[in-house]
Scaffold this active site. Sequence first.
Site, PDB file in Angstrom:
ATOM      1  N   SER A 173     -14.107  -5.881   1.353  1.00 22.80           N
ATOM      2  CA  SER A 173     -14.247  -5.263   0.029  1.00 22.80           C
ATOM      3  C   SER A 173     -13.480  -6.047  -1.031  1.00 22.80           C
ATOM      4  O   SER A 173     -13.874  -6.048  -2.198  1.00 22.80           O
ATOM      5  CB  SER A 173     -13.839  -3.788   0.047  1.00 22.80           C
ATOM      6  OG  SER A 173     -12.514  -3.594   0.471  1.00 22.80           O
ATOM      7  N   GLY A 174     -12.385  -6.669  -0.673  1.00 23.40           N
ATOM      8  CA  GLY A 174     -11.742  -7.671  -1.524  1.00 23.40           C
ATOM      9  C   GLY A 174     -11.217  -7.212  -2.876  1.00 23.40           C
ATOM     10  O   GLY A 174     -11.077  -8.031  -3.772  1.00 23.40           O
ATOM     11  N   GLY A 175     -10.980  -5.915  -3.047  1.00 22.63           N
ATOM     12  CA  GLY A 175     -10.492  -5.434  -4.333  1.00 22.63           C
ATOM     13  C   GLY A 175     -11.552  -4.716  -5.154  1.00 22.63           C
ATOM     14  O   GLY A 175     -11.279  -4.244  -6.260  1.00 22.63           O
ATOM     15  N   GLU A 180     -13.849 -15.146   8.812  1.00 32.68           N
ATOM     16  CA  GLU A 180     -13.695 -14.556   7.467  1.00 32.68           C
ATOM     17  C   GLU A 180     -13.312 -15.595   6.421  1.00 32.68           C
ATOM     18  O   GLU A 180     -12.131 -15.872   6.217  1.00 32.68           O
ATOM     19  CB  GLU A 180     -12.648 -13.427   7.485  1.00 32.68           C
ATOM     20  CG  GLU A 180     -12.478 -12.784   6.110  1.00 32.68           C
ATOM     21  CD  GLU A 180     -11.479 -11.634   6.052  1.00 32.68           C
ATOM     22  OE1 GLU A 180     -10.853 -11.328   7.084  1.00 32.68           O
ATOM     23  OE2 GLU A 180     -11.328 -11.049   4.973  1.00 32.68           O
ATOM     24  N   LYS A 197     -17.596 -12.408   8.238  1.00 32.57           N
ATOM     25  CA  LYS A 197     -17.018 -11.421   7.307  1.00 32.57           C
ATOM     26  C   LYS A 197     -16.768 -12.120   5.975  1.00 32.57           C
ATOM     27  O   LYS A 197     -15.702 -12.695   5.759  1.00 32.57           O
ATOM     28  CB  LYS A 197     -15.719 -10.861   7.885  1.00 32.57           C
ATOM     29  CG  LYS A 197     -14.953  -9.967   6.922  1.00 32.57           C
ATOM     30  CD  LYS A 197     -13.854  -9.182   7.603  1.00 32.57           C
ATOM     31  CE  LYS A 197     -13.056  -8.410   6.555  1.00 32.57           C
ATOM     32  NZ  LYS A 197     -12.247  -7.342   7.113  1.00 32.57           N
ATOM     33  N   ARG A 255       0.844  -1.204   0.000  1.00 25.04           N
ATOM     34  CA  ARG A 255       0.000   0.000   0.000  1.00 25.04           C
ATOM     35  C   ARG A 255       0.877   1.250   0.000  1.00 25.04           C
ATOM     36  O   ARG A 255       0.604   2.211  -0.714  1.00 25.04           O
ATOM     37  CB  ARG A 255      -0.911   0.026   1.231  1.00 25.04           C
ATOM     38  CG  ARG A 255      -1.769  -1.213   1.423  1.00 25.04           C
ATOM     39  CD  ARG A 255      -2.996  -1.250   0.525  1.00 25.04           C
ATOM     40  NE  ARG A 255      -3.785  -2.427   0.824  1.00 25.04           N
ATOM     41  CZ  ARG A 255      -3.711  -3.591   0.162  1.00 25.04           C
ATOM     42  NH1 ARG A 255      -2.924  -3.716  -0.891  1.00 25.04           N
ATOM     43  NH2 ARG A 255      -4.457  -4.623   0.522  1.00 25.04           N
ATOM     44  N   ARG A 299      -9.339  -1.857   2.018  1.00 25.66           N
ATOM     45  CA  ARG A 299      -9.014  -0.976   0.890  1.00 25.66           C
ATOM     46  C   ARG A 299     -10.128  -0.002   0.545  1.00 25.66           C
ATOM     47  O   ARG A 299      -9.875   1.161   0.237  1.00 25.66           O
ATOM     48  CB  ARG A 299      -8.675  -1.829  -0.346  1.00 25.66           C
ATOM     49  CG  ARG A 299      -7.304  -2.429  -0.275  1.00 25.66           C
ATOM     50  CD  ARG A 299      -7.150  -3.580  -1.236  1.00 25.66           C
ATOM     51  NE  ARG A 299      -7.824  -4.784  -0.759  1.00 25.66           N
ATOM     52  CZ  ARG A 299      -7.819  -5.940  -1.399  1.00 25.66           C
ATOM     53  NH1 ARG A 299      -7.207  -6.039  -2.559  1.00 25.66           N
ATOM     54  NH2 ARG A 299      -8.420  -6.994  -0.895  1.00 25.66           N
TER      55      ARG A 299
HETATM   56  P1  13P Z   1     -10.408  -5.531   2.126  1.00 26.20           P
HETATM   57  O1  13P Z   1     -11.701  -4.810   2.433  1.00 26.20           O
HETATM   58  O2  13P Z   1      -9.348  -4.638   1.539  1.00 26.20           O
HETATM   59  O3  13P Z   1     -10.629  -6.802   1.382  1.00 26.20           O
HETATM   60  O4  13P Z   1      -9.769  -5.936   3.533  1.00 26.20           O
HETATM   61  C1  13P Z   1     -10.560  -6.519   4.463  1.00 26.20           C
HETATM   62  C2  13P Z   1      -9.788  -7.518   5.197  1.00 26.20           C
HETATM   63  O5  13P Z   1      -9.681  -7.437   6.413  1.00 26.20           O
HETATM   64  C3  13P Z   1      -9.170  -8.631   4.477  1.00 26.20           C
HETATM   65  O6  13P Z   1      -8.785  -9.606   5.375  1.00 26.20           O
END
Ligand code: 13P
Length: 340
Positions: free
Chosen positions: A261-263, A177, A219, A33, A293
């Site tokens: 959000s995953g990208g 998650e 999550k 990042r 992100r």
């Molecule tokens: P993102 O929302 O960037 O995917 O990150 C969330 C997260 O904690 C990934 O493990």
Amino acid sequence: MNTTELEATVRAMTARGKGLLAADESSGTIKKRFDSIGLESTETNRRDYRQMLFTTEGLEQAVSGVILYDETIRQSADDGRSLASILQGKGIVPGIKVDKGTLAMAPGSTEKLTEGFDGVAKRYEEYYRLGARFAKWRAVYSITDQLPSARNILLNAQGLARYAAITQQSGLVPIVEPEVLMDGAHTLERCEEVTTTVLQAVFQALAVEGVALELMVLKPNMVISGKECPVQAGAREVAEATVRCFRRTVPAAVPGIMFLSGGQGDVQATENLNAINALSAHHPWVFSFSYGRALQAPALKAWGGKQENVAAGQRALHKRALLNGAACRGEYQAQMEQAA
Ligand code: 13P
């Protein structure tokens, strides 16, 4: 298990119109990042960045909890207060990423399993003293025509469930998650199929481990087209597939579904969350966000690693947090992007 405290933590995390800020990037991830803004990843720069995020005025209006990394929960701001206590002072619950990342499932395999069980109960004692009241463990699944394999789905589910049981016994709320990755050219339908199978396995394993579903947060990924899929589903289609998938797999006892959000782009992640909440108010769960992100990208860019840009970075974070808060209520509108 101190059920009363766990209940209070879950209630605070899933408060209506609020979500989580995932700021738990490991040292490797935060370096990536920082590379995007040409900033060296030193301990001081990482501290300055997280201090900037957490001291944002009004962050608590839309953020109920922040997921921290091991280094961050030990760091202090310029004024000597620990970063975790700054969050607590705003009524924001600190949490901790407790997994130790992923490793190949077997030599040569592209599939991953999550590490981090060593000494976890002991680590929780310290994290609790440092202020953490919830934890996070992430399992990842790649989609191809053949993958994820049944073995990968089973072993990841067992890992998530074992972690969740230990976490509740240690007095923290587990965020479970399972992340089905967006990478690839797969369709929305294929993502729905895989996410359904993954969630079925996860909830079966949670039952075997005796995890209290009322005292955890899920999550997951949204059901979404693969990044390279030529046909990209719109927000309405994503919302319908996502809600259908969860209705089929997630017990009503789970209080909160807080998406990663995953990208997804930051605006896209807000639009999709809004569409999910706008579909119907009749879900047993709170649908909210636990974005990394999609909350941080505009703030990181506006800050750029410069002290004189701290206020601009905080404005960018505050704006995205409030817009996602509106999306939790199904009240987000595109024109709010300009007005905010
Ligand atoms: P993102 O929302 O960037 O995917 O990150 C969330 C997260 O904690 C990934 O493990």
